[in-house]
Write an enzyme that holds these catalytic residues in place. Sequence first.
Site, PDB file in Angstrom:
ATOM      1  N   ARG A   1     -20.880 -65.186   2.574  1.00  0.00           N
ATOM      2  CA  ARG A   1     -21.118 -66.685   1.777  1.00  0.00           C
ATOM      3  C   ARG A   1     -21.502 -66.354   0.441  1.00  0.00           C
ATOM      4  O   ARG A   1     -21.966 -67.428  -0.247  1.00  0.00           O
ATOM      5  CB  ARG A   1     -21.963 -67.348   2.575  1.00  0.00           C
ATOM      6  CG  ARG A   1     -21.258 -67.715   3.901  1.00  0.00           C
ATOM      7  CD  ARG A   1     -22.095 -68.893   4.614  1.00  0.00           C
ATOM      8  NE  ARG A   1     -21.249 -69.263   6.031  1.00  0.00           N
ATOM      9  CZ  ARG A   1     -21.834 -69.625   6.941  1.00  0.00           C
ATOM     10  NH1 ARG A   1     -23.095 -70.055   6.982  1.00  0.00           N
ATOM     11  NH2 ARG A   1     -21.083 -70.108   8.168  1.00  0.00           N
ATOM     12  N   CYS A   2     -21.437 -65.196  -0.200  1.00  0.00           N
ATOM     13  CA  CYS A   2     -21.945 -65.059  -1.667  1.00  0.00           C
ATOM     14  C   CYS A   2     -20.857 -65.373  -2.489  1.00  0.00           C
ATOM     15  O   CYS A   2     -19.601 -65.325  -2.298  1.00  0.00           O
ATOM     16  CB  CYS A   2     -22.330 -63.636  -1.644  1.00  0.00           C
ATOM     17  SG  CYS A   2     -22.797 -63.199  -3.469  1.00  0.00           S
TER      18      CYS A   2
END
Length: 165
Positions: free
Chosen positions: A35-36
Amino acid sequence: MQLDDIPVRTLRGQDTTFGELTDGRVALVVNVASRCGLAPQYEQLEALHTAYGPEGFTVVGVPSNQFLQELGSEDAIAEYCSTTWGATFPMTEKVKLNGRGAHPLYRQLTQIPDDTGKAGRITWNFEKFLVAPGGGARRFRPRVLPDAPEVVAAIEELLGDRHPA
């Protein structure tokens, strides 16, 4: 620096060592997080793995939630990486990178300085360590793209005769 005997567990739960996982290959070890904002680097990592794999190179993904951006389970991570980015390179289970609970692999890797001479804690997701078989490593910070000229040149240098000029 000797990393080969450090125990690791794969994303699928198999116990092995770093040396068995890399199988004598030049390895780009990257702490990844699904989720970066830097997650598009997965695509470049896979391209490197595919292009240089036959010459003795591998990417090793090391999921971590150290910065609160990784999915909850190993199954969810595996699904995301393969379906979203087509990642085929080996990955370890989710580990801690910094602090007292840091994985032994990262206790060793964080001693390696970057090109400015700074070693220490992992600063963010997608920090990269280019590891030569039998020791020796180079560190690239998170915003250095996997296909940046300095990373590619370092990979090709380590591959030496295995890589056609």
